[in-house]
Design an enzyme around this catalytic site. Structure first.
Site, PDB file in Angstrom:
ATOM      1  N   CYS A 186      32.473 -19.602  47.393  1.00 40.16           N
ATOM      2  CA  CYS A 186      33.487 -19.466  48.434  1.00 40.16           C
ATOM      3  C   CYS A 186      32.937 -18.755  49.662  1.00 40.16           C
ATOM      4  O   CYS A 186      32.534 -17.604  49.586  1.00 40.16           O
ATOM      5  CB  CYS A 186      34.727 -18.741  47.932  1.00 40.16           C
ATOM      6  N   ARG A 233      26.170 -21.425  49.127  1.00 39.41           N
ATOM      7  CA  ARG A 233      26.926 -20.650  48.144  1.00 39.41           C
ATOM      8  C   ARG A 233      27.593 -21.551  47.104  1.00 39.41           C
ATOM      9  O   ARG A 233      27.992 -21.066  46.051  1.00 39.41           O
ATOM     10  CB  ARG A 233      27.993 -19.803  48.864  1.00 39.41           C
ATOM     11  N   TRP A 276      35.025 -22.903  46.068  1.00 41.77           N
ATOM     12  CA  TRP A 276      34.492 -23.268  44.754  1.00 41.77           C
ATOM     13  C   TRP A 276      35.641 -23.071  43.772  1.00 41.77           C
ATOM     14  O   TRP A 276      36.144 -21.970  43.611  1.00 41.77           O
ATOM     15  CB  TRP A 276      33.305 -22.387  44.400  1.00 41.77           C
ATOM     16  N   ASN A 286      38.205 -15.323  48.811  1.00 40.63           N
ATOM     17  CA  ASN A 286      37.086 -15.441  47.882  1.00 40.63           C
ATOM     18  C   ASN A 286      37.343 -14.461  46.750  1.00 40.63           C
ATOM     19  O   ASN A 286      37.594 -13.286  46.986  1.00 40.63           O
ATOM     20  CB  ASN A 286      35.772 -15.108  48.584  1.00 40.63           C
ATOM     21  N   GLY A 287      37.291 -14.942  45.509  1.00 41.26           N
ATOM     22  CA  GLY A 287      37.535 -14.068  44.371  1.00 41.26           C
ATOM     23  C   GLY A 287      38.551 -14.659  43.430  1.00 41.26           C
ATOM     24  O   GLY A 287      38.743 -15.874  43.365  1.00 41.26           O
ATOM     25  N   GLU A 332      13.716 -20.737  31.504  1.00 41.72           N
ATOM     26  CA  GLU A 332      13.930 -20.963  32.938  1.00 41.72           C
ATOM     27  C   GLU A 332      13.664 -22.418  33.313  1.00 41.72           C
ATOM     28  O   GLU A 332      14.393 -23.012  34.105  1.00 41.72           O
ATOM     29  CB  GLU A 332      13.030 -20.024  33.744  1.00 41.72           C
ATOM     30  N   LYS A 381      16.426 -24.900  35.004  1.00 35.71           N
ATOM     31  CA  LYS A 381      16.220 -25.602  36.267  1.00 35.71           C
ATOM     32  C   LYS A 381      16.499 -27.098  36.104  1.00 35.71           C
ATOM     33  O   LYS A 381      17.124 -27.719  36.956  1.00 35.71           O
ATOM     34  CB  LYS A 381      14.781 -25.401  36.766  1.00 35.71           C
ATOM     35  N   GLU A 389      20.229 -27.682  35.776  1.00 38.16           N
ATOM     36  CA  GLU A 389      20.980 -27.388  36.998  1.00 38.16           C
ATOM     37  C   GLU A 389      20.957 -28.536  37.998  1.00 38.16           C
ATOM     38  O   GLU A 389      21.990 -28.864  38.583  1.00 38.16           O
ATOM     39  CB  GLU A 389      20.411 -26.129  37.670  1.00 38.16           C
ATOM     40  N   HIS A 404      12.459 -24.007  12.673  1.00 46.10           N
ATOM     41  CA  HIS A 404      13.667 -23.416  12.102  1.00 46.10           C
ATOM     42  C   HIS A 404      14.929 -24.125  12.583  1.00 46.10           C
ATOM     43  O   HIS A 404      16.006 -23.526  12.592  1.00 46.10           O
ATOM     44  CB  HIS A 404      13.735 -21.926  12.432  1.00 46.10           C
ATOM     45  N   LYS A 448      26.155 -20.456  44.373  1.00 46.00           N
ATOM     46  CA  LYS A 448      24.983 -19.602  44.546  1.00 46.00           C
ATOM     47  C   LYS A 448      25.270 -18.182  44.087  1.00 46.00           C
ATOM     48  O   LYS A 448      24.481 -17.571  43.380  1.00 46.00           O
ATOM     49  CB  LYS A 448      24.554 -19.606  46.009  1.00 46.00           C
TER      50      LYS A 448
END
Length: 607
Positions: free
Chosen positions: A2, A27, A74, A98-99, A479, A483, A486, A502, A602
């Site tokens: 947002c 963002r 968002w 925003n929030g 990571e 990536k 995402e 396992h 973001k």
């Protein structure tokens, strides 16, 4: 998450509002809108999807006016529809938020009982109606906001416009950042300094609980007790040019290629080259007395923390606990006296991490923060601020922020080892020498970009991809998988190599590529054994290693990616490059939105 911008001016604001939104696209968002005041009316334009849709709407239906607010949303409460897009408005009040308002349900129920008609599913519209009730009853804007803010539970940054007051905006923040900008005969509100960069460099950061009345040429800030206060006006240093892609196809690729420079800049703040020493910013506690480190972070920053756990325990011999921020407080962690709580965040505003920081502070922990925004909430609340110098990171999938975090964490671990007497002078000089080799090694890794791009079409058709690594390469496997998930939307998982047998090995067949991160060294032979287990079951291996490792184990792989031979300390920084580039090129082959992948933001400023 947002983006908010507001302008009080004596000239048209719509184009500048949209430009500010463009600077906050990084963002993450799924709808956008603006509202201006013109001819005694609130003029509102909204659109779902990309900002181009809002621009097209404004071309057909302009929004004239010299005061206005704008927002990229968002979705939290309610789907990403035009009805749920901000700004939300009544006949008297328009608002962007925003929030998250945690108690919106009882507040909404009360509004409905009082005959208010709400048109969206959002928590934000509730605030607009609560303020509007006060205004419609005769309260001036300041009193209306003052009455409503204490009724809200949760996190918010608000920018509010009032139909009958065409020269006034009110902003407020609690748990979400909000910046006040000072111009020449005009004033600004924004979610961050970057949004305001083309408009002004003179900014003030509102403190937690602050609210502000903004008019042309002036602003009055109030604290959470409604007492007038002043906040320091600083020079932001944010550059409008910093958010340009230049000659790169995507911001993500630009930021991958910036890593040698920004890591060098970051290390330059933590190394005295002439003395070959590792140094930290000034702080007023005894680092040598720290008996336990608790690391808390989210997402990619969490994986940086996992690497740091190896470093702290190996070099400084300090026990380390690490947790994801969203789980940390809820397991009621045991925090020993004399502990250091270390928080890692690109934005310094991540809601889960910030809440965990405050929990640790309440329980007597010393607070250290590794952050890319030195004016952020986390930075301001830290006992030890450890800034990275990555510069603005626009791509939602973190790249240069990650490697800069690793650089800072390596310096911190080495400095703690020196202070605790676990590292002698010769060992410190050796560590400094290897850290100074990182930028050149990153450049050498980037030289293999074309080779990695050629591999991408082999990975792109896969539905599942596994990543394997041992020791400090295990977090790199996590990571790498993150990536790929995402930005390419391919299901991927990272595993410690020895854990394959396992359970995960059941997934292996000739349709599942397995990316193995394995620099030559003490753990290489064990990783090769795990590769053989994969190969025996038809798995297609992509091996990332140095020349020695590829010579030993590269035969029979689907593909290989050569990295420079480096010291184990700096291997995580160097091997971050190929997993970033592999994800990037696979996403390009698949045609996804690399810089703004679906459903992601973001900076996650809600829990």
């Amino acid at each position: 998450m947002c983006g908010i911008i507001g302008i009080v001016s004596d000239s048209a604001v719509a184009d500048r509002l949209v430009d500010g939104l463009k600077r906050m696209e990084y963002r993450g968002y799924d709808s956008a809108g603006i509202c201006t005041i013109h001819d005694d009316a609130l003029v509102r334009r909204r659109a779902r999807g990309k900002l181009a849709n809002l621009v097209a709407e404004l071309a057909d239906n302009p929004a004239p006016g010299t005061i206005g607010i704008a927002h990229t949303r968002w979705a939290t409460h309610g789907a990403p529809t035009e009805n749920n897009a901000h700004p939300h408005a009544t006949g008297e009040v328009a608002l962007v938020h925003n929030g998250i308002i945690e108690n919106f349900k009882p507040l909404r129920d009360g509004l409905v009982e009082r005959g208010r008609v709400l048109e969206s599913e959002t928590d934000s519209e509730v605030v607009a109606h609560l303020i509007s009730e006060q205004v419609e009853a005769g309260a001036p804007p300041e009193d209306a906001v003052k009455a409503v803010l204490p009724t809200l539970r949760g996190a918010f940054a608000l920018a509010i416009a009032f139909r009958a007051y065409p020269d006034l905006l009110i902003g407020a923040r609690l748990g979400s950042p909000l910046v006040l900008g000072y111009g020449e005969g005009e004033m600004f509100l924004g979610s961050d300094a970057l949004a305001l960069a083309p408009l002004t460099q003179r900014i003030a950061y509102l403190d937690e609980g602050d609210w502000v009345v903004v008019r042309r040429g002036e602003a009055q800030i109030y604290d959470e007790e409604n007492a007038p206060v002043s906040r320091e006006i600083t020079h932001s240093g944010a550059s409008a040019a910093a958010v340009e892609k230049g000659n790169y196809r995507h911001y993500m690729l630009k930021e991958i290629y910036e890593q040698p420079t920004v890591v060098a800049q970051t290390l330059g703040s933590y190394i005295h080259q002439a003395e070959a020493r590792v140094a930290l910013p000034q702080f007023d506690f005894d680092l040598s007395a720290i008996r336990r480190v608790t690391i808390v972070a989210c997402g990619t920053s969490y994986y940086a923390g996992l690497v740091a756990k190896y470093w702290f325990e190996h070099f400084a011999r300090v026990p380390v606990d690490i947790d994801v921020a969203s789980e940390f407080r809820y397991r009621d962690p045991v925090l020993e006296e004399g502990g250091l709580a270390l928080f890692i965040s690109q934005s310094g505003e991540t809601a889960d991490t910030l809440a965990a920081l405050r929990h640790c502070k309440q329980h007597g922990q010393t607070i250290a923060v590794v952050v890319n925004v030195p004016t952020s909430s986390m930075a301001r609340e830290a006992d030890l601020l450890l800034p990275t110098h990555a510069g603005p990171e626009i791509g939602v999938a973190s790249t240069k922020a990650f490697t800069c975090q690793l650089a800072v964490l390596a310096a911190l671990a080495a400095n703690m080892a020196v202070r605790k007497g676990r590292m002698d002078r010769a060992e410190e000089q050796d560590i400094v020498r290897h850290l100074l080799e990182v930028p050149a090694a990153l450049n050498a890794a980037l030289d293999h970009d074309d080779d990695i791009a050629a591999i991408a079409p082999l990975i792109a058709p896969a539905r599942d991809v596994l990543y394997l690594g041992r020791g400090q390469d295990y977090p790199l496997a996590l990571e790498g998988a993150l990536k790929l998930k995402e930005i390419s939307y391919i299901h991927a998982e990272g595993y410690a190599s020895g854990e394959m047998k396992h359970g995960p090995i059941a997934l292996i067949d000739d349709h599942v590529p397995v990316v193995v991160i394995a620099p030559s060294g003490p753990l290489f032979e064990k990783t090769v054994s795990n590769m053989q287990e994969v190969r025996a079951r038809g798995g297609q291996i992509v091996l990332i290693s140095d020349r020695e490792g590829l010579a030993e184990a590269g035969d029979g792989c689907l593909a290989t990616i050569e990295m420079p031979a480096v010291h184990p300390l700096i291997a995580p920084l160097v091997y971050a490059v190929p997993v970033q580039l592999l994800a990037y090129h696979v996403a390009v082959v698949k045609g996804t939105d690399v810089d703004q992948p679906r459903n992601l933001a973001k900076s996650v400023t809600v829990e």
